[in-house]
Scaffold this active site. Structure first.
Site: not given
Length: 276
Positions: A42, A47, A72, A105
């Site tokens: 994931d 990120y 996401k 997200h």
């Protein structure tokens, strides 16, 4: 394995990469997770580690179809064309032609948590459905959506989200969100299943973990699974990566009731949506 709406199989425990810096750290963490046996990774564009995750998957030697990859759409990006453009960027980052699961997200930008973006989310979901139809995502879903936000998508979209990824751990299980998701056949994924580590200091949880001869982390992850939620533990050390995958035990009904009755099991943890 769990089965999501369209019959796609999803491994029961995912490897989360939130707060793992892009570059060698993320590359090594994902590479080690895959060597350990994880087949569900994931990540998220927010990120800033998609490229490292993608490279680790490619370098693993494991067939792409044997790995379940989730990423996401950044929370700040709303609208049809903006979402399509962001997805193109994600595939470029990953150096892949498809992902297994693509999520919105959050229903609002991170700097405006709780604000209303119903119309924008409907337009964004229209793009998600287009991505699904194209085959470049095998399934689509949401993250950090409450009941109102999920209902908005159900009422105005044509595809039901396969997943809602939310903050979920012992003492904080979002029952209204989880029950609504379950009633609509939406799988709950649990990010921060250890309350970003704060759960590890809870004496009552420690006591139960000792009873089962497992770590607090293992008990917390098994708790999610027993409740029908799919945990996404994050780890960077090999020992923790391996331990988090060793969940071959069950928690008896009496202890599950005890765990489910806990409130504020991680009192220092701030109960606000995060970028998990």
């Amino acid at each position: 394995m769990e089965s999501i709406r369209n019959g796609i199989e999803i491994p029961q425990v995912g490897f989360g990469t939130w707060q793992i810096p892009g570059g060698q750290t993320a590359y090594d963490a994902v590479a080690n997770a895959l060597k350990t046996g994880y087949r569900h990774i994931d990540t998220a564009q927010a990120y800033a580690n998609e490229s490292s995750v993608g490279k680790a998957i490619k370098d693993s030697g494991i067939a792409r179809e044997d790995i379940f990859l989730t990423t996401k759409l950044p929370a700040r990006i709303k609208g049809y064309q903006a979402a399509l453009d962001a997805f193109d960027k994600t595939l470029e980052n990953l150096d892949m032609t498809y992902v297994d699961l693509y999520l919105i997200h959050a229903p609002w930008p991170w700097d405006a948590i709780g604000t209303e973006h119903d119309k924008e989310n409907v337009e964004t979901w229209r793009a998600m459905e287009e991505i699904l139809k194209s085959g470049r995502a095998k399934a689509i879903g949401v993250s950090n959506f409450d009941v109102h936000d999920m209902r908005n998508i159900l009422e105005h979209g044509t595809v039901t989200p396969a997943v809602n990824q939310i903050q979920y751990y012992i003492g904080f299980t979002e029952p209204k969100i989880a029950d609504f998701a379950k009633s609509n056949d939406i799988l709950i994924e649990a990010y921060s299943p250890l309350a970003t580590g704060d759960l590890l200091d809870n004496d009552e949880v420690k006591e139960l973990a000792a009873k089962y001869k497992v770590s607090v982390a293992q008990l917390a992850l098994r708790f999610c699974i027993e409740n029908g939620a799919l945990p996404l533990p994050k780890a960077t050390t090999q020992a923790h990566i391996e331990a988090n995958a060793q969940l071959d035990f069950t928690i008896d009904n009496a202890d599950m009731k005890r765990l489910n009755k806990m409130v504020d099991a991680a009192p220092s943890h701030f109960h606000n949506p995060t970028q998990g």
